[in-house]
Design a protein around this motif. Sequence first.
Motif, mmCIF file in Angstrom:
data_model
loop_
_atom_site.group_PDB
_atom_site.id
_atom_site.type_symbol
_atom_site.label_atom_id
_atom_site.label_comp_id
_atom_site.label_asym_id
_atom_site.label_seq_id
_atom_site.Cartn_x
_atom_site.Cartn_y
_atom_site.Cartn_z
ATOM 1 N N VAL A 175 0.823 -1.212 0.000
ATOM 2 C CA VAL A 175 0.000 0.000 0.000
ATOM 3 C C VAL A 175 0.856 1.261 0.000
ATOM 4 O O VAL A 175 0.390 2.336 0.348
ATOM 5 N N GLU A 176 2.125 1.129 -0.406
ATOM 6 C CA GLU A 176 3.013 2.287 -0.388
ATOM 7 C C GLU A 176 3.020 2.993 -1.746
ATOM 8 O O GLU A 176 3.097 2.349 -2.784
ATOM 9 N N PRO A 177 2.959 4.331 -1.734
ATOM 10 C CA PRO A 177 3.167 5.071 -2.979
ATOM 11 C C PRO A 177 4.568 4.774 -3.507
ATOM 12 O O PRO A 177 5.444 4.363 -2.746
ATOM 13 N N GLY B 249 7.719 6.201 -6.351
ATOM 14 C CA GLY B 249 8.168 7.185 -7.324
ATOM 15 C C GLY B 249 8.250 6.587 -8.721
ATOM 16 O O GLY B 249 8.367 7.294 -9.699
ATOM 17 N N ARG C 190 6.969 -7.711 -3.487
ATOM 18 C CA ARG C 190 5.616 -7.581 -4.022
ATOM 19 C C ARG C 190 5.479 -6.220 -4.693
ATOM 20 O O ARG C 190 6.278 -5.318 -4.429
ATOM 21 N N THR D 103 -8.108 4.937 0.438
ATOM 22 C CA THR D 103 -6.761 5.266 0.898
ATOM 23 C C THR D 103 -5.736 5.116 -0.223
ATOM 24 O O THR D 103 -4.904 6.006 -0.440
#
Lengths: 316, 316, 316, 316
Positions: free
Chosen positions: B100-102, B104, B118, B244
């Motif tokens: 669930v991490e943004p 770059g 993942r 989210t």
Amino acid sequence: MDAIRGTAKAELTAPVEAFLADLHARVSKVTGGSPADYIPELGKVDPSLFGIAIATVDGQIYEVGDTDVPFTIQSVSKPFMYGHALQRHGRPTVLKHVGVEPTGEAFNSIVLDEVANRPFNPMVNAGAIAVAEMMPGDTQEQRIGNMLDLFSSLAGRRLGIDEAVFRSELETGHRNRAIAYMMLNTAMIERDPNEVLDLYFRQCSVNVSCCDLAIMAATLANDGTNPLTGKAVFDAQYVRDMLTVMNSCGMYDYAGEWAYEVGMPAKSGVSGCIIAVMPGQIGICVYSPPIDTQGNSVRGIRVCQEISSEFELHAF
Amino acid sequence: MDAIRGTAKAELTAPVEAFLADLHARVSKVTGGSPADYIPELGKVDPSLFGIAIATVDGQIYEVGDTDVPFTIQSVSKPFMYGHALQRHGRPTVLKHVGVEPTGEAFNSIVLDEVANRPFNPMVNAGAIAVAEMMPGDTQEQRIGNMLDLFSSLAGRRLGIDEAVFRSELETGHRNRAIAYMMLNTAMIERDPNEVLDLYFRQCSVNVSCCDLAIMAATLANDGTNPLTGKAVFDAQYVRDMLTVMNSCGMYDYAGEWAYEVGMPAKSGVSGCIIAVMPGQIGICVYSPPIDTQGNSVRGIRVCQEISSEFELHAF
Amino acid sequence: MDAIRGTAKAELTAPVEAFLADLHARVSKVTGGSPADYIPELGKVDPSLFGIAIATVDGQIYEVGDTDVPFTIQSVSKPFMYGHALQRHGRPTVLKHVGVEPTGEAFNSIVLDEVANRPFNPMVNAGAIAVAEMMPGDTQEQRIGNMLDLFSSLAGRRLGIDEAVFRSELETGHRNRAIAYMMLNTAMIERDPNEVLDLYFRQCSVNVSCCDLAIMAATLANDGTNPLTGKAVFDAQYVRDMLTVMNSCGMYDYAGEWAYEVGMPAKSGVSGCIIAVMPGQIGICVYSPPIDTQGNSVRGIRVCQEISSEFELHAF
Amino acid sequence: MDAIRGTAKAELTAPVEAFLADLHARVSKVTGGSPADYIPELGKVDPSLFGIAIATVDGQIYEVGDTDVPFTIQSVSKPFMYGHALQRHGRPTVLKHVGVEPTGEAFNSIVLDEVANRPFNPMVNAGAIAVAEMMPGDTQEQRIGNMLDLFSSLAGRRLGIDEAVFRSELETGHRNRAIAYMMLNTAMIERDPNEVLDLYFRQCSVNVSCCDLAIMAATLANDGTNPLTGKAVFDAQYVRDMLTVMNSCGMYDYAGEWAYEVGMPAKSGVSGCIIAVMPGQIGICVYSPPIDTQGNSVRGIRVCQEISSEFELHAF
């Protein structure tokens, strides 16, 4: 090593073979590493197999240990396929599809050169796959035949494919499949990736012996002409290109230290083989399955260090 | 926008529709961008199509322009497929396959999270492909059926696939094929990549209208229950997770500026659609095919900025 | 939490304080993490210190544990300095020097946005250093004075600098010095890096208490006006920008999971403090020195998760 | 080139000088590139300056064009400083501070080898700065003296520093300052970065002529002994190490193509000089200020290609 060429063979044979026998005995005590097991078939090998072979440009062969046991050639096939592509298509065409720059990336990296959008060099998998596509032939059968002809002419005997290893590679080579589709996406390859990979996996699965690879290496030392059969396989100008990329990119992430410690153009394969070339003089092959974390045969590196040091073969 | 809910509909309809009509007229003058053409089929669209639709949580729909023209949903399908995976498999299972991490990295990056191996989140292609594999069904036919049922229940009408776009995606999606094989290699997906991609390309090719997407967005605004049909599609806890990741990763590389300028959870697709959600209140869809270099509809962004500003919908 | 605002204080105080006391007791049993020691001075703290404070937008304060012990504000200073730069220079000027995009890079990364050549956002060190340069003042003394005025007006009392921590940062902050020279090299900062870093290290060394930070957070919840003193510190439009970057970038590499699990704009500091903001309602501060490998207070995260869950403060 | 050594000098001089004169005339027509201007002082040079010098291991010098004009040595200083560090501290100590692996990163990259935390090799700025720190001396004055002694003994005459270039580097070298602080941060260097950089910028600012550099290169070709003065500067074993890293990393990002096209260990500097070494035979220097985007002298590369081809100097 100058001695080898400047002396009558009868005198020479004894001391070189004695040196090799002693070297083999000493390095037999070196442990560490373990056979590659990313392909199930490769993991089944006897890890104690250990052979050293040296072939000279005048066709002499010195050998000790398990030099006739068959194993798959794996990445040692890469420089020869590259030479064949250069021979058939010429430098400009080949350079469009694969560069000649070393890379800090791992051998199985999917990263392409951002400027030219091509693989960095023909020793990383992406580059070798792009090179495999250049094998001439109207049908896949013909291309496989041409590939086997190439390696057979280099070994001076008829070579075949280890079908079990080939199928094992085919079933597990998802990362290479990813690399091939990425290159199809950027038009670096144009044919069906499955067909290109079929040839690539077959080229990696060609069965060779330690002696075969020493002769292949000696063919490069001999400006492209097989010293045993006298057959000219590569023009000298392309041998130079092959040796150049082997020199800078042949030993995976160990390339820099290899240049420092051994200083000869070389290529290693995960089956545990390493070839090294002393231009104008000899081709060397060491075979010992246990490899280190960088993918290079542990004993293979040690043997090459000692031969380089003993005969002062370092390029500089 | 509080006004919408607190006032009788008769009084309200006129001013909101007038605002939308005026907004549509003003933004119609905005030029720039061009329709996606990486898939030949997408490039054939009429670039002047332009629709805006707002659906409220009590089922009211405000619309202006080309709100009934069909187009393919593309990446706007991603949050809904993610919600469905959460609904069926629960958070822990889904989190094993996609983070669930943004990131770059670009939306079509092949780079995976090095620690967990993942995909970074379900809005990048790698994550969406991992999510597509989780669609239940014993056969591919069943999985396709379940996927179409999901989107149909979200739209409140039966939806189908644009076969021409689907085939176009299938033929040109080499990069996504590379991504899928890379994930197969690291066991992030386990089924045949061709089957998984077949579903993924079909989900991207579902035909929707601007009104359909406004209702889908309103379903998220309404805690997972379709405000038109009353059907509960997602549990509220999973809607929160969907919002989210839309909030942090929904607008490709523009996510940070979007949060700054618009401040609503949103998702865009290369067909030129953007959905945005004001929780508890409304779902918005804008459709205008010309996209900018980041893949977002040029007019879509402008419209959302103006709606956010006019009705003070920014999260903070 | 709506209850807090809608109910008379007398009725409310008891249950909230009981909840906090119980929460403090439960989370006191949570172990793990250890105080930051990259600066020798920080490592000398008593790791068992543990305070929780909540300040409401109408000036009520609820507190439990070590809420008056001084500690250095560290990175929690970043959003306030950013708000001050926005307030003084306006958005366009500030955006030229620092972006608003989340980054996958570590907080102390030296990597700049390749396109704009500016730091990704004001919550990473590079961005915070660029922001520190914008503090107005003709002399360094004036800039230090202005910085202390800012934090004092946010806390509602006169704050000072922990000289030992400041000197410790100054002596060991080589990485930040590297970052500053890199930005000087690309003209992202223009003044002498040593002067800019002097201010940056001082801002990180401002002594605060858990209560101070709760009031600072409540100032953001209250649209920029200190609820205790009534002093307007930031315009509402800049508070929105501050909350936006806190929301996407405030918790280092944990930002994505924080959004998933807690869902409030927040900022953490390596001294073991975390602030979180529920716009229009409350500011929260937790202080507990042991931090995890991502730099966030272990107990701080747990407390925020429980408060978010108990009072349903998640943004969606 | 074998001819040079096997033939009486009288006979030889004429044809070699005729070749060089012809080569100089032909390559004088090559345009493209422009003098480095990142340091204001470097941009002031006359771009038409063009000299070629060849020094043999028996002390013969062949030269044509502007071979006595002074210019700053810049990065060509790097291999010699590296050799000096090896000579003084031995391989193991030096290897702790700087590796021997080629890197895909730019020469001024701030990225360090993640595993060993050291610069990749002594030819990138980070590595050269780490090497500069190893110059012995109790005071900065002594270290500067030792550095000048080194280059003077290599040139066979007393060399000095171009003070204007030195001050220009000192004032603008923010990126190198960033690199030095980054290495101080990871304890790769231990002394004050300003002192280390003072020496590094001075070493780059040593004034040399094209003839000086040809003699320095010939010193490497001659196993470390200056062929003009007979002074032994480096042991042969360290010369080998110097040539190895020049071979793999001496030409910035052009290293791979250089190995392909020229095939000699070499080093280039942004002042427009290139040295190349044919071990056991000759040292070459070309000086022509216009450089390409990779930082290599445009005419310098052309001259080296032609010399390599004419005299068959390629390593393979």
